[in-house]
Design an enzyme around this catalytic site. Structure first.
Site, PDB file in Angstrom:
ATOM      1  N   CYS A 104       0.894  -1.155   0.000  1.00 42.97           N
ATOM      2  CA  CYS A 104       0.000   0.000   0.000  1.00 42.97           C
ATOM      3  C   CYS A 104       0.929   1.200   0.000  1.00 42.97           C
ATOM      4  O   CYS A 104       1.570   1.485   1.012  1.00 42.97           O
ATOM      5  CB  CYS A 104      -0.907   0.031   1.228  1.00 42.97           C
ATOM      6  SG  CYS A 104      -1.891   1.549   1.273  1.00 42.97           S
ATOM      7  N   CYS A 107      -0.478   4.104   2.547  1.00 42.77           N
ATOM      8  CA  CYS A 107      -0.454   3.913   4.000  1.00 42.77           C
ATOM      9  C   CYS A 107      -0.183   2.444   4.304  1.00 42.77           C
ATOM     10  O   CYS A 107       0.942   1.993   4.120  1.00 42.77           O
ATOM     11  CB  CYS A 107      -1.746   4.399   4.647  1.00 42.77           C
ATOM     12  SG  CYS A 107      -3.247   3.980   3.763  1.00 42.77           S
ATOM     13  N   SER A 108      -1.172   1.687   4.736  1.00 37.82           N
ATOM     14  CA  SER A 108      -0.897   0.286   5.076  1.00 37.82           C
ATOM     15  C   SER A 108      -2.130  -0.580   4.871  1.00 37.82           C
ATOM     16  O   SER A 108      -2.375  -1.502   5.640  1.00 37.82           O
ATOM     17  CB  SER A 108      -0.417   0.185   6.524  1.00 37.82           C
ATOM     18  OG  SER A 108      -1.387   0.731   7.386  1.00 37.82           O
ATOM     19  N   CYS A 109      -2.915  -0.300   3.837  1.00 37.49           N
ATOM     20  CA  CYS A 109      -4.105  -1.109   3.569  1.00 37.49           C
ATOM     21  C   CYS A 109      -3.681  -2.558   3.339  1.00 37.49           C
ATOM     22  O   CYS A 109      -2.671  -2.825   2.688  1.00 37.49           O
ATOM     23  CB  CYS A 109      -4.855  -0.566   2.355  1.00 37.49           C
ATOM     24  SG  CYS A 109      -5.451   1.117   2.646  1.00 37.49           S
TER      25      CYS A 109
HETATM   26 FE    FE Z   1      -3.309   1.973   2.980  1.00 38.43          FE
END
Ligand code: FE
Length: 196
Positions: A104, A107-109
């Protein structure tokens, strides 16, 4: 006040987390049992073991694999996995011709319901930028050496679309009992930074 669980590693992060936890409990905003429930949930019911079940079924059930690759969300919905909504799940299959890896960049999906909590490096800005620019070099650092003829496809997750890699079934697993297969499927292989 109830005694706190021991923290095995006294990293700055764990000390900070513990301080926040103590404050929230003291102010009555959180209870220890709620924290314990969350930890048990993510350790035992939400985690890569769910993704591994899906992967093994795809390895052993061609009809399911076809459905999984065509519409991941629908195929996985029948499992009733908990742990965060995935609006749209796309499953991408590793083959001799193409190796898929997930990031991602924003961000950190991450597909929580299938893989649990994302590893620390997944949220690292270095991984998020470098895997796009120089995927082969980053994969080498993870210990993944691909043939020149294998192309690398990087998938950028978002709040709307999460990706799961269907790793190649190791030839060494042929003949193994199906019940023993999920233990072979690692979290990293389902992100695409490991081979099996
Ligand atoms: Fe994300």
């Amino acid at each position: 006040m109830a005694e706190h669980r021991p923290h095995p590693a006294s990293t700055p992060q764990s000390i900070r987390a513990e301080a926040i936890e103590i404050l929230l409990i003291e102010r009555g905003l959180l209870s220890e049992s709620v924290i314990d429930d969350v930890i048990v949930r993510f350790n035992e019911r939400v985690g890569p073991m769910n993704g591994a079940r899906v992967v093994v079924r795809a390895w052993t059930d061609p009809e399911f694999k076809t459905r999984l690759l065509a519409d991941g969300s629908a195929a996985v919905a029948e499992y009733d996995f908990e742990g965060g909504q995935v609006d749209k799940l796309v499953v991408v299959e590793n083959t001799e011709a193409v190796h898929n890896v997930v990031v991602c960049t924003l961000c950190s999906c991450y597909p929580w319901s299938l893989l649990g909590l994302p590893p620390r490096w997944y949220k690292d800005p270095a991984y998020r930028s470098r895997i796009v620019r120089e995927p082969r070099a980053v994969l080498e650092e993870f210990g993944v050496s691909l043939a020149e003829s294998t192309s690398v496809q990087v998938w950028d997750s978002s709040a709307e679309v999460r990706y799961l890699v269907l790793p190649q079934r190791p030839t060494s697993s042929i003949g193994l009992d199906e019940a023993d297969l999920p233990a072979l499927v690692t979290r990293d292989s389902m992100i695409g930074v490991a081979l099996l």
